[in-house]
Write a protein that holds these residues in place. Structure first.
Motif, PDB file in Angstrom:
ATOM      1  N   ALA A 124      -2.269  -7.959   2.234  1.00 45.00           N
ATOM      2  CA  ALA A 124      -1.788  -6.800   3.001  1.00 45.00           C
ATOM      3  C   ALA A 124      -2.416  -5.504   2.510  1.00 45.00           C
ATOM      4  O   ALA A 124      -2.886  -4.687   3.305  1.00 45.00           O
ATOM      5  N   VAL A 125      -2.428  -5.319   1.195  1.00 44.85           N
ATOM      6  CA  VAL A 125      -2.801  -4.008   0.655  1.00 44.85           C
ATOM      7  C   VAL A 125      -4.312  -3.892   0.385  1.00 44.85           C
ATOM      8  O   VAL A 125      -4.910  -2.854   0.631  1.00 44.85           O
ATOM      9  N   PHE A 126      -4.932  -4.963  -0.088  1.00 43.54           N
ATOM     10  CA  PHE A 126      -6.362  -4.884  -0.422  1.00 43.54           C
ATOM     11  C   PHE A 126      -7.245  -5.302   0.745  1.00 43.54           C
ATOM     12  O   PHE A 126      -8.418  -4.972   0.788  1.00 43.54           O
ATOM     13  N   ASN A 175      -5.952  -5.271   4.108  1.00 51.17           N
ATOM     14  CA  ASN A 175      -5.379  -4.701   5.331  1.00 51.17           C
ATOM     15  C   ASN A 175      -5.008  -5.750   6.381  1.00 51.17           C
ATOM     16  O   ASN A 175      -5.193  -5.532   7.581  1.00 51.17           O
ATOM     17  N   LYS A 176      -4.504  -6.891   5.918  1.00 51.10           N
ATOM     18  CA  LYS A 176      -4.067  -7.949   6.841  1.00 51.10           C
ATOM     19  C   LYS A 176      -2.575  -7.809   7.095  1.00 51.10           C
ATOM     20  O   LYS A 176      -1.825  -7.394   6.207  1.00 51.10           O
ATOM     21  N   ARG A 177      -2.159  -8.199   8.285  1.00 48.02           N
ATOM     22  CA  ARG A 177      -0.727  -8.192   8.604  1.00 48.02           C
ATOM     23  C   ARG A 177      -0.160  -9.548   8.184  1.00 48.02           C
ATOM     24  O   ARG A 177      -0.639 -10.592   8.630  1.00 48.02           O
ATOM     25  N   VAL A 178       0.870  -9.522   7.342  1.00 48.06           N
ATOM     26  CA  VAL A 178       1.359 -10.767   6.735  1.00 48.06           C
ATOM     27  C   VAL A 178       2.844 -10.975   7.005  1.00 48.06           C
ATOM     28  O   VAL A 178       3.659 -10.060   6.823  1.00 48.06           O
ATOM     29  N   ARG A 183       9.132  -2.511   2.361  1.00 49.65           N
ATOM     30  CA  ARG A 183       8.556  -1.190   2.106  1.00 49.65           C
ATOM     31  C   ARG A 183       7.037  -1.206   2.252  1.00 49.65           C
ATOM     32  O   ARG A 183       6.402  -0.162   2.229  1.00 49.65           O
ATOM     33  N   PHE A 184       6.457  -2.393   2.392  1.00 43.50           N
ATOM     34  CA  PHE A 184       5.018  -2.482   2.640  1.00 43.50           C
ATOM     35  C   PHE A 184       4.791  -2.595   4.144  1.00 43.50           C
ATOM     36  O   PHE A 184       5.328  -3.500   4.797  1.00 43.50           O
ATOM     37  N   GLU A 185       3.987  -1.681   4.659  1.00 39.24           N
ATOM     38  CA  GLU A 185       3.794  -1.624   6.102  1.00 39.24           C
ATOM     39  C   GLU A 185       3.306  -2.950   6.676  1.00 39.24           C
ATOM     40  O   GLU A 185       3.704  -3.350   7.772  1.00 39.24           O
ATOM     41  N   ASN A 186       2.473  -3.654   5.942  1.00 37.41           N
ATOM     42  CA  ASN A 186       1.853  -4.876   6.463  1.00 37.41           C
ATOM     43  C   ASN A 186       2.553  -6.161   6.028  1.00 37.41           C
ATOM     44  O   ASN A 186       2.002  -7.239   6.207  1.00 37.41           O
ATOM     45  N   ILE A 187       3.729  -6.046   5.408  1.00 32.36           N
ATOM     46  CA  ILE A 187       4.424  -7.277   4.981  1.00 32.36           C
ATOM     47  C   ILE A 187       5.821  -7.323   5.588  1.00 32.36           C
ATOM     48  O   ILE A 187       6.657  -6.446   5.337  1.00 32.36           O
ATOM     49  N   ASP A 188       6.071  -8.361   6.380  1.00 32.49           N
ATOM     50  CA  ASP A 188       7.417  -8.658   6.860  1.00 32.49           C
ATOM     51  C   ASP A 188       7.881  -9.967   6.219  1.00 32.49           C
ATOM     52  O   ASP A 188       7.056 -10.796   5.834  1.00 32.49           O
ATOM     53  N   VAL A 189       9.212 -10.125   6.124  1.00 40.16           N
ATOM     54  CA  VAL A 189       9.748 -11.334   5.479  1.00 40.16           C
ATOM     55  C   VAL A 189      10.785 -11.994   6.379  1.00 40.16           C
ATOM     56  O   VAL A 189      11.663 -11.333   6.956  1.00 40.16           O
ATOM     57  N   LEU A 190      10.652 -13.306   6.489  1.00 36.53           N
ATOM     58  CA  LEU A 190      11.703 -14.121   7.119  1.00 36.53           C
ATOM     59  C   LEU A 190      12.545 -14.661   5.967  1.00 36.53           C
ATOM     60  O   LEU A 190      12.107 -15.537   5.223  1.00 36.53           O
ATOM     61  N   PRO A 191      13.754 -14.100   5.764  1.00 37.54           N
ATOM     62  CA  PRO A 191      14.486 -14.381   4.521  1.00 37.54           C
ATOM     63  C   PRO A 191      15.240 -15.718   4.522  1.00 37.54           C
ATOM     64  O   PRO A 191      15.483 -16.313   5.576  1.00 37.54           O
ATOM     65  N   ILE A 249       2.473  -7.801  -8.790  1.00 39.00           N
ATOM     66  CA  ILE A 249       1.794  -7.554 -10.066  1.00 39.00           C
ATOM     67  C   ILE A 249       0.643  -6.560  -9.925  1.00 39.00           C
ATOM     68  O   ILE A 249       0.418  -5.737 -10.813  1.00 39.00           O
ATOM     69  N   ALA A 250      -0.062  -6.576  -8.802  1.00 33.67           N
ATOM     70  CA  ALA A 250      -1.199  -5.652  -8.655  1.00 33.67           C
ATOM     71  C   ALA A 250      -0.720  -4.210  -8.471  1.00 33.67           C
ATOM     72  O   ALA A 250      -1.477  -3.269  -8.674  1.00 33.67           O
ATOM     73  N   GLU A 251       0.537  -4.047  -8.111  1.00 30.25           N
ATOM     74  CA  GLU A 251       1.094  -2.702  -8.016  1.00 30.25           C
ATOM     75  C   GLU A 251       1.627  -2.275  -9.381  1.00 30.25           C
ATOM     76  O   GLU A 251       1.452  -1.147  -9.812  1.00 30.25           O
ATOM     77  N   TYR A 252       2.281  -3.219 -10.070  1.00 32.64           N
ATOM     78  CA  TYR A 252       2.912  -2.899 -11.352  1.00 32.64           C
ATOM     79  C   TYR A 252       1.871  -2.668 -12.442  1.00 32.64           C
ATOM     80  O   TYR A 252       1.983  -1.737 -13.238  1.00 32.64           O
ATOM     81  N   SER A 253       0.889  -3.560 -12.510  1.00 33.42           N
ATOM     82  CA  SER A 253      -0.114  -3.455 -13.571  1.00 33.42           C
ATOM     83  C   SER A 253      -1.446  -3.973 -13.042  1.00 33.42           C
ATOM     84  O   SER A 253      -1.799  -5.135 -13.232  1.00 33.42           O
ATOM     85  N   ARG A 254      -2.166  -3.093 -12.393  1.00 32.59           N
ATOM     86  CA  ARG A 254      -3.403  -3.456 -11.697  1.00 32.59           C
ATOM     87  C   ARG A 254      -4.425  -4.075 -12.642  1.00 32.59           C
ATOM     88  O   ARG A 254      -5.255  -4.883 -12.250  1.00 32.59           O
TER      89      ARG A 254
END
Ligand SMILES: Nc1ncnc2c1ncn2[C@@H]1O[C@H](COP(=O)(O)OP(=O)(O)OP(=O)(O)O)[C@@H](O)[C@H]1O
Ligand SMILES: [Mg+2]
Length: 256
Positions: A27-29, A31-34, A78-86, A230-235
């Motif tokens: 999603a973030v690196f 730009n895919k919709r996930v 909170r991520f524009e490109n990530i939706d979750v089916l819980p 993890i890539a957000e917390y500690s790249r």
């Protein structure tokens, strides 16, 4: 939409960490919709993205209700490109209900439910429970690719043959598109025993293995407490760099 099942019959091998971080990197690196599907009663993926609940609809409803629009169940994050089916613990009962209701197809429900949103996402990643049950079979029927995270230890290869057989049966009977994209070595520490386990796995042609290994890092526990990928917390942690490299490898392989 390409659908990927992250699966292993063993618990605690980084299925959830792989599903969640693969989704985040795509999603973030890239730009895919996930769409992330939580297919585990433990609801770890739902919790990681802050959408775990008993008040709203979940995967259980998708598997059991008739004529339910999956868009009513999918949650934004909170991520524009990530939706979750819980998912949550009601999945235990839902699995039983699916098995008892023989009046409609039991194994193709998730695939049918996801079909209307296939145009809205580039990838659907399914985080599975450490089990083969009717909801796991639904996941395999809905998937194009399977990724098996493997944490190398004494029991690392238990259940691998059974899982491979399940994948092959599903491909033969219900889903000819399904393929084992590969095994992914997770939680890797450069110890001799781990290297031997890895060498064994790489010597078996029936189990393709990704070149990238995901290194162990203490930052991972901190990142899960902070509910951050993890890539957000500690790249710069080894684990983040490896998940980024792994997704690149996965995307490049798909181009062959
Ligand atoms: N690369 C890593 N470095 C450090 N800790 C890790 C790493 N990968 C996974 N872990 C830790 O290992 C534990 C199990 O990971 P995870 O929950 O992703 O496994 P799982 O296969 O989804 O488990 P379950 O079968 O219970 O669903 C977690 O505490 C996670 O933080
Ligand atoms: Mg899990």
């Amino acid at each position: 939409m390409k659908t990927i099942s992250i699966i292993n019959l063993k618990g605690g091998v980084a299925k959830t960490l792989t599903a969640d971080n693969m989704a985040h990197v795509l999603a973030v690196f890239h730009n895919k919709r996930v769409l992330l599907v939580d297919n585990d009663k433990q609801g770890n993926t739902s919790k990681a993205f802050g959408v775990h609940s008993y008040d709203e609809k979940s995967l259980s409803d998708v598997l059991t209700a008739r004529r339910l629009d999956v868009r009513e169940v999918i949650k934004k994050t909170r991520f524009e490109n990530i939706d979750v089916l819980p998912a949550n613990m009601t999945l235990i009962r839902a699995n039983m209900e699916v098995l008892m209701d023989t009046t409609r197809p039991q194994q193709t429900r998730l695939r049918a439910a996801l079909d209307p949103v296939a145009g809205q996402y580039d990838f659907c990643i399914i985080d599975n429970a450490p089990d083969i049950n009717i909801s796991t079979i639904n996941a395999l029927v809905a998937s194009d690719d399977v990724i098996i995270p493997i944490k190398i230890d004494k029991y690392a290869f238990d259940g691998l043959a059974e899982l491979k057989e399940q994948i092959e049966d599903t491909r033969d009977d219900l889903n000819p598109r399904l393929r084992l994209a590969g095994c992914l070595i997770t939680c890797f520490i450069r110890a001799d025993a781990e290297k031997q386990g890895e060498a064994w796995l790489r010597s078996r042609p029936e189990y393709p293995v990704f070149d990238t290994r995901i290194r162990y890092s203490e930052k991972v526990t901190e990142s899960t407490f902070s509910e951050m990928p993890i890539a957000e917390y500690s790249r710069r942690s080894g684990t983040a760099m490896d998940y980024i490299a792994f997704v690149r490898e996965y995307l490049n392989r798909g181009k062959d």
